[in-house]
Design a protein around this motif. Sequence first.
Motif, short mmCIF file in Angstrom:
data_model
loop_
_atom_site.label_atom_id
_atom_site.label_comp_id
_atom_site.label_asym_id
_atom_site.label_seq_id
_atom_site.Cartn_x
_atom_site.Cartn_y
_atom_site.Cartn_z
N LYS A 152 -1.01 -6.35 -6.35
CA LYS A 152 -1.00 -5.14 -7.17
C LYS A 152 -2.11 -4.20 -6.72
O LYS A 152 -3.23 -4.61 -6.47
CB LYS A 152 -1.19 -5.51 -8.64
N TYR A 155 -0.94 -0.66 -0.90
CA TYR A 155 0.07 0.29 -0.41
C TYR A 155 1.47 -0.32 -0.50
O TYR A 155 2.42 0.32 -0.96
CB TYR A 155 -0.27 0.68 1.03
N TYR A 157 2.52 -2.72 -2.42
CA TYR A 157 2.93 -2.90 -3.82
C TYR A 157 3.56 -1.60 -4.34
O TYR A 157 4.61 -1.62 -4.99
CB TYR A 157 1.73 -3.29 -4.68
N GLY A 158 2.90 -0.47 -4.03
CA GLY A 158 3.44 0.83 -4.44
C GLY A 158 4.78 1.12 -3.79
O GLY A 158 5.70 1.62 -4.44
N TYR A 162 8.44 1.54 -5.58
CA TYR A 162 9.18 2.76 -5.26
C TYR A 162 10.59 2.42 -4.78
O TYR A 162 11.57 3.04 -5.19
CB TYR A 162 8.40 3.52 -4.19
N ARG A 180 6.51 7.31 1.84
CA ARG A 180 7.09 8.31 0.94
C ARG A 180 6.93 9.72 1.51
O ARG A 180 7.40 10.68 0.91
CB ARG A 180 6.36 8.29 -0.41
N GLU A 192 7.07 10.35 -10.98
CA GLU A 192 6.19 9.34 -11.58
C GLU A 192 6.54 9.19 -13.05
O GLU A 192 6.76 10.17 -13.75
CB GLU A 192 4.72 9.77 -11.44
#
Length: 199
Positions: A152, A155, A157-158, A162, A180, A192
């Motif tokens: 968590k 990069y 994890y994001g 996504y 992204r 978001e």
Amino acid sequence: MVWTPVVLYLSWVSYTSLAQGNTRLFSSFTTEYSIPVHKYYFPFIFLLGMILWSLLEYLIHRFVFHMKPPASNYYLITLHFLLHGQHHKSPFDSSRLVFPPVPASLVIGFFYGVLRLLLPEVLGLSVFVGGLCGYVIYDMMHYYLHYGSPKKGTYLYGLKAYHVKHHFEHQKSGFGISTRFWDYPFRTLIPEETFKKED
């Protein structure tokens, strides 16, 4: 296993060819104003290939994999389903996460041919090998986004969050997989989510 040795070998070929000092940009138009391409430019040309791949990754995902075939065209509907529809139907089917080497080699060969037409041989090869490395990273990253457990706050994890949103909530946006970045200028960024704090 298939493409990494190719990337390593072609990187060596590109660098050693540039080291000979024979490569010049615009030499087909003019010899007086042509620009020599030094071997030390190779990392930047390689990086340019990776950036071009990231754009291509976005465009293919958005306009080919998420095309809307006409309802009357059985063949296009079938092709679309085989290319990407099955992956959205069963996103955790491990056999649908990485493009098989034989059909991938046809697509890769096409892009190599385009670069050979547009750029001097060694320069085109250097851009190509950077793009091929970008493709390998994309394939590995896509597999990891489906099966990995990134920590968590990282990069990856994001990106995983996504990509999961793309699969299950926003199939008309979020087309970037390894980054992204291209979702910003093309205005396909997944919004978001905001959550109100409960008192």
